[in-house]
Design a protein around this motif. Structure first.
Motif, PDB file in Angstrom:
ATOM      1  N   GLY A 211       4.195   5.384  -6.160  1.00 21.17           N
ATOM      2  CA  GLY A 211       5.129   6.441  -5.783  1.00 21.17           C
ATOM      3  C   GLY A 211       6.520   5.939  -5.462  1.00 21.17           C
ATOM      4  O   GLY A 211       7.421   6.732  -5.182  1.00 21.17           O
ATOM      5  N   GLN A 212       6.725   4.633  -5.485  1.00 24.17           N
ATOM      6  CA  GLN A 212       8.039   4.063  -5.211  1.00 24.17           C
ATOM      7  C   GLN A 212       8.922   4.171  -6.450  1.00 24.17           C
ATOM      8  O   GLN A 212       8.423   4.295  -7.580  1.00 24.17           O
ATOM      9  N   VAL A 922      -0.264   8.103  -0.547  1.00 23.81           N
ATOM     10  CA  VAL A 922      -1.169   8.913  -1.357  1.00 23.81           C
ATOM     11  C   VAL A 922      -0.379   9.556  -2.494  1.00 23.81           C
ATOM     12  O   VAL A 922       0.776   9.952  -2.314  1.00 23.81           O
ATOM     13  N   LYS A 923      -1.011   9.624  -3.650  1.00 21.72           N
ATOM     14  CA  LYS A 923      -0.403  10.261  -4.807  1.00 21.72           C
ATOM     15  C   LYS A 923      -1.482  11.019  -5.571  1.00 21.72           C
ATOM     16  O   LYS A 923      -2.555  10.478  -5.845  1.00 21.72           O
ATOM     17  N   ILE A 936       2.410  14.839  -6.942  1.00 17.96           N
ATOM     18  CA  ILE A 936       2.945  15.026  -5.603  1.00 17.96           C
ATOM     19  C   ILE A 936       2.392  13.904  -4.736  1.00 17.96           C
ATOM     20  O   ILE A 936       1.262  13.453  -4.948  1.00 17.96           O
ATOM     21  N   GLY A 937       3.183  13.435  -3.797  1.00 21.17           N
ATOM     22  CA  GLY A 937       2.690  12.318  -3.000  1.00 21.17           C
ATOM     23  C   GLY A 937       3.549  12.030  -1.794  1.00 21.17           C
ATOM     24  O   GLY A 937       4.559  12.702  -1.531  1.00 21.17           O
ATOM     25  N   ALA A 938       3.119  11.027  -1.054  1.00 21.48           N
ATOM     26  CA  ALA A 938       3.840  10.599   0.141  1.00 21.48           C
ATOM     27  C   ALA A 938       3.671   9.101   0.315  1.00 21.48           C
ATOM     28  O   ALA A 938       2.574   8.562   0.117  1.00 21.48           O
ATOM     29  N   PHE A 985      12.639   1.277   8.202  1.00 16.98           N
ATOM     30  CA  PHE A 985      12.494   2.109   9.404  1.00 16.98           C
ATOM     31  C   PHE A 985      12.982   3.522   9.107  1.00 16.98           C
ATOM     32  O   PHE A 985      13.647   4.163   9.914  1.00 16.98           O
ATOM     33  N   ASN A 986      12.606   4.011   7.918  1.00 19.23           N
ATOM     34  CA  ASN A 986      13.028   5.348   7.506  1.00 19.23           C
ATOM     35  C   ASN A 986      11.983   6.421   7.779  1.00 19.23           C
ATOM     36  O   ASN A 986      12.286   7.609   7.735  1.00 19.23           O
ATOM     37  N   GLY A 987      10.722   6.035   8.007  1.00 14.86           N
ATOM     38  CA  GLY A 987       9.682   7.018   8.244  1.00 14.86           C
ATOM     39  C   GLY A 987       9.029   7.487   6.962  1.00 14.86           C
ATOM     40  O   GLY A 987       9.047   6.811   5.928  1.00 14.86           O
ATOM     41  N   ALA A 988       8.437   8.676   7.011  1.00 13.85           N
ATOM     42  CA  ALA A 988       7.664   9.213   5.885  1.00 13.85           C
ATOM     43  C   ALA A 988       8.583   9.667   4.752  1.00 13.85           C
ATOM     44  O   ALA A 988       9.653  10.241   4.995  1.00 13.85           O
TER      45      ALA A 988
END
Length: 998
Positions: A211-212, A922-923, A936-938, A985-988
């Protein structure tokens, strides 16, 4: 009929010095074969029989090495290398020309590739017999089933994904996809198990599943030995992050493209971050959509590939399909609502007649900045009165309403365009090949905010107010251009020999422009020399300037010869290389000191007590480089190597390499490597390697010089100081008696085990030891008072401190890599699990200063501070663990990954150990049609952050008004460590995307 019988065949062979698989080890075809010739007529059918069941045949991965030749000869080679019965008409097949097949394929894909552009088709009858017939026969024979039409639902094909083994999509003969190097049926070995050294093979699908959108982040997500640390307010390092392997430096990993040496980035990391004092490779210059796979060799390989290959080698293999492709779009943003990213990809393969291909990739990525800065708690204006420690009473009424969100700490604003072209064409008895990569990236990051009460950076004018009354946040704008091209010709001879001649050119350039800034000394010039009023100065002072540029280029000519014999393989070659490095001067406004001459203030006594007389020179935030600091240097390198590999007895393979390199500058070096693999049983193998290595001083370490503003810890506070970085042959270095830099020397040892627990479970464990002597490091900020000679030289140079590159440390690195894979069926589909881990510890065992220099009498821990040692030893996690699961059912794919980043410690004025964290990615991907998919993913699904920062902070404090009301109370602007953040350190980050394949 011709029948071949084999007692034992290991169908694995990788040619030495291969451009597709970079290890200088090979899978050697070992066999005791008996050829029985029965009555053969020119019309007879030929059967090459090894009695392998068709279902096993269709699903098994096999490595092929079949040259372009007559189809009948190619089919015989196919049968030998697969142990598969093939029935065909000799007279029919010899009329057609087969294509070459090289690499790992299922037999289905190998035959489709080999028989492409012929009238022949591979078919399987009801009994599983494989036959080759004319295409029109296939259509009319109801008892035959086209091999290419077998559903992927019943043909599990091995491909490396995040768990390195997934079911392939349904394929037709036209898809012609070469499979990557995985050994065995459904054993998803990330490490190629029969080599003497550990290797990770990461496919394009594996990279996409992360997902990157950046290659560096993709690698970090699935290769635990790879780190891609973030930092902020670190000048060019904000735009080009350091990439490391096994916890070593960015410059101790060699990067290849299609097996050819990749040039480094022109930037050198001189600020306090991971990789300080080193120059690595820009991992994000190649679009991920152009990559077919990435091969990560986790072992020293300097004896095979030369300088830099101490920690290992990363080989990026470009896509080479001659048809098909994809168009994709991806959009995402962080949970804080910033960092919006749009990524567009286009990839397409084209056939060049019947003999060649060209594969083209376009990429555009637009990433908005992120900001996780704390509030500005200190006084921004003059007149504050301290009531108690850290508590101030506001003086200037503007203090009560001042903006407290003055800093920008996070990812830089970035836009990148990339183009990649990879091509090959069969010409004569060989192949003409080449590639072009180009990218351009614009970044904008922020420096330290210059508030009103900053006499040096925001000088007071004659109206008793600062030049920029409300302060300003300087921006560092970088343009990074990267281009490389390669062309070569490789030919095969009839005696199993090959010759490869190639030329590669690469160049990386970076240009710095500082905006939203001023040259503070110029404000005094306008006031005292030009006689401008305060209002006119504010209206006319330039706010932007080109600071300087850097260019680094690499030219390489390679000649490689390989030959395979019955019992061993041999390779030798030569390399001629030229390195060039240039520093281009910036605008005068960016570097000039307008109110000082030879350290003496020009306007001393002219202010009448109001305003500044001597302010900081150069553009605030990022100063320029003068023509006196310009650089245009080159270095020539010539190298020779020999390499051999042999099966000394059954199940034992030994390889050895010897390389000679001669560098203009420090001279020559000779390095060796010995490695072996012993198949103890059919399921257990032991492997090990011993090698020496080296890393030549980079061109930047030899010749980089500039003056920059760095914020240095002083009694618990960060203080701005003008720090000069002086080249190795500078007047200051020579005055101090600093010797020429010499190469780093390393000793690598590794020992590992490969255990195939079952057909579906594979385990590899590798221990490694890396000792590096004379490691090149950048010194501490050497200020006045350490020695009389140094103090005088600093005054002459006009800087408050100096830093120099020195051979000054010996280090030891010990670690273990662990990889296990399990592939099974469940939940109505396939489940593939991978558990991978890396445990690394680096110790600085010795620090020293140059003998006979002026620094010899200075304590070594003053030249190399405890912070410098901490950067090497502690700023990267000592352990990384990744557990991933890939689930596929029908049109659905779900990828779940848990990434553990171990503890790490940062020293920044004080020391802080940051706890281990687990990030969840997750993707979910769904094929709407055969060609169109949506996802869709995170990344970092549960919004995990590193520990809050409690050291090295600044701009903290509490301000109250006259009534005692709190105006602001802040613990500082650095909520998280700006020095080192392994996962940022950006979070989700949440995203959606769509892809269309054609």
């Amino acid at each position: 009929m011709v029948k071949l019988k084999s007692k034992k065949i290991i169908n694995k062979k990788i040619k030495l010095r291969s451009g597709f698989f970079f290890l200088n080890c090979l899978y050697k075809l070992r066999s005791n074969q008996t050829y029985t010739h029965c009555g053969l007529s020119v019309f007879a059918s030929i059967a090459l029989s090894f009695n392998v069941h068709a279902n096993t045949v269709q699903s098994q991965m096999v490595q092929f090495d079949i040259k372009a030749q007559r189809a009948d000869l190619a089919l015989i080679d196919f049968a030998k290398q697969t142990e598969q019965t093939v029935v065909f008409s000799f007279e029919l097949a010899k009329q057609y020309q087969a294509q070459s097949v090289f690499g790992y394929y299922t037999q289905l894909d190998a035959l489709n590739t080999m028989l492409q552009n012929t009238e022949l088709d591979a078919v399987v009858d009801q009994n599983g017999l494989l036959s080759i017939k004319l295409k029109q026969i296939n259509r009319n024979d109801n008892n035959m089933m086209k091999l290419s039409g077998v559903s992927a639902a019943v043909l599990p094909l091995l491909m490396a994904a995040n768990s390195q083994a997934v079911n392939a999509q349904e394929e037709t003969a036209k898809e012609n996809i070469e499979k990557i190097a995985i050994v065995g049926s459904r054993v998803a070995g990330r490490s190629v198990e029969d080599l003497p050294v550990p290797v990770d093979i990461l496919s394009a699908e594996a990279l996409e599943n992360t997902g990157q959108t950046e290659v560096g982040r993709m690698l970090q997500s699935i290769a635990p030995s790879f780190n891609f640390s973030s930092s902020s307010i670190s000048d060019g390092t904000d735009a080009l992050r350091p990439a490391t392997l096994r916890g070593l430096g960015p410059d101790q990993t060699l990067v290849l493209i299609n097996g050819k040496r990749r040039h480094q980035a022109s930037i050198i990391h001189i600020n306090t971050s991971v990789g300080r004092g080193t120059a690595g490779t820009d991992m994000n210059a190649i679009p991920a959509s152009a990559i077919k796979r990435i091969e990560v060799l986790r072992d020293g390989a300097a004896a095979q590939y030369g300088s830099d290959a101490i920690a290992g080698v990363i080989n990026i293999v470009l896509k080479d399909a001659d048809d098909g492709g994809k168009a994709a779009i991806n959009y995402g943003q962080y949970s804080e609502g910033d960092g919006e990213t749009v990524n567009l990809d286009f990839n397409k393969g084209f056939a060049l007649g019947d003999e060649g291909y060209v594969n083209v990739t376009l990429n555009y990525r637009d990433r908005a900045p992120t900001n996780r800065a704390g509030l500005h708690g200190s006084c921004q204006f003059y007149g504050c009165k301290e009531l108690s420690k850290g508590v101030f009473l506001a003086g200037d009424p503007r203090e009560l309403t001042a903006d407290r969100n003055t800093f920008r700490i996070g990812d830089a604003d970035s836009q990148q365009f990339g183009l990649t072209v990879n091509t090959g064409y069969e010409l004569g008895d060989g192949e003409l090949y080449g590639f072009i990569t180009y990218s351009t990236r614009d970044n904008e990051s922020a420096a330290f905010f210059r508030h009103n009460a900053n006499a040096g950076g925001n000088p007071v004018l004659q109206d008793n107010d600062a030049t920029i009354p409300l302060g300003f946040l300087p921006k560092i704008n970088t343009t990074i251009d990267d281009i490389s091209y390669n062309f070569g010709y490789k030919t095969q001879f009839d005696n199993d020999a090959s010759l490869d001649l190639s030329y590669t050119y690469g160049e990386n350039s970076i240009g710095y422009t500082t905006s939203d800034t001023i040259n503070a000394s110029y404000a005094n010039f306008l006031r005292y020399d030009q006689g401008l009023s305060a209002a006119d100065i504010r209206a006319t002072i330039p706010r932007e300037a080109y600071a300087y540029g850097m260019e680094l280029s690499l030219q390489t000519i390679n000649l490689d010869f390989t030959q395979d014999f019955d019992d061993y393989s041999f390779a030798m070659g030569a390399e001629i290389r030229t390195d060039e490095f240039r520093i281009l001067a910036g605008d005068e406004y960016a570097y000039r000191d307008y109110d000082t001459n030879n350290g003496v203030s020009i306007y001393k006594g002219l202010s009448n007590g109001v305003g500044s007389e001597d302010a900081d020179f150069g553009t605030q935030g990022f100063g320029g480089s003068s023509p006196a600091s310009s650089v245009d240097e080159s270095r020539d390198v010539i190298s020779f190597y020999i390499d051999a590999e042999a099966y000394v007895i059954d199940d034992v393979i030994l390889s050895g390499a010897l390389r000679y390199d001669n560098y203009k500058g420090f001279g020559d070096t000779v390095n060796f490597k010995l490695a072996g693999n012993w198949s103890v049983t059919d399921d257990i193998s032991l492997r090990g390697a011993l090698s020496s290595g080296f890393r030549a001083p980079s061109m930047q370490q030899l010749y980089f010089n500039n003056v920059s503003t760095q914020f240095i810890g002083d009694n618990g506070n960060l203080v701005a100081k003008q720090v000069g970085t002086f080249r190795n042959d500078s007047t200051l270095a020579q005055s101090l008696g600093i010797p020429k830099l010499k190469e780093e020397k390393s000793q690598n040892r590794s020992l590992g085990i490969v255990y195939n627990v079952t057909d579906n479970i594979n385990v590899t464990v590798d221990y490694y030891s890396i000792d590096i002597d004379d490691r090149i490091v950048i010194s501490n900020h050497l200020g006045e008072g350490l020695s009389e000679k140094l103090t005088n030289d600093l005054v002459s140079a006009g800087v408050g401190a100096a830093q120099l590159f020195l051979n000054g440390a010996d280090t030891q690195t010990r670690g273990v890599d662990f990889v296990t894979t399990w592939n099974t069926e469940g939940l109505g589909g396939t489940l593939d699990f991978t558990l991978a881990a890396n445990f690394t510890k680096t110790d600085v065992v010795s620090i020293f200063t140059p003998d006979g220099s002026s620094l010899e009498t200075v304590p070594a821990d003053s030249v190399f501070s405890s912070q410098e040692i901490s950067i090497i030893e502690e700023w990267q996690p000592e352990d990384r663990i990744n557990l991933s699961a890939l689930y596929k059912r029908d049109d659905w794919t779900v990828n779940l990954s848990l990434n553990r980043f171990g503890e790490y410690t940062v020293e920044d004025v004080d020391r802080q150990t940051y706890s281990a964290e687990i990030l969840t990615d997750v993707k979910v991907n769904y094929f709407v049609t055969d060609n169109l998919s949506v996802n869709i993913g995170a990344n970092n699904l549960f919004d995990v952050y590193p520990d809050k920062n409690i050291i090295g902070n600044t701009r903290s404090g509490t301000i109250v008004d006259a009534d005692g009301n709190t105006v602001i109370s802040s613990r500082g602007i650095f909520e998280y460590s700006r020095r080192s953040a392994p996962f940022g350190f950006n979070g989700a980050y949440y995203y959606i995307g769509a892809e269309y394949r054609f």
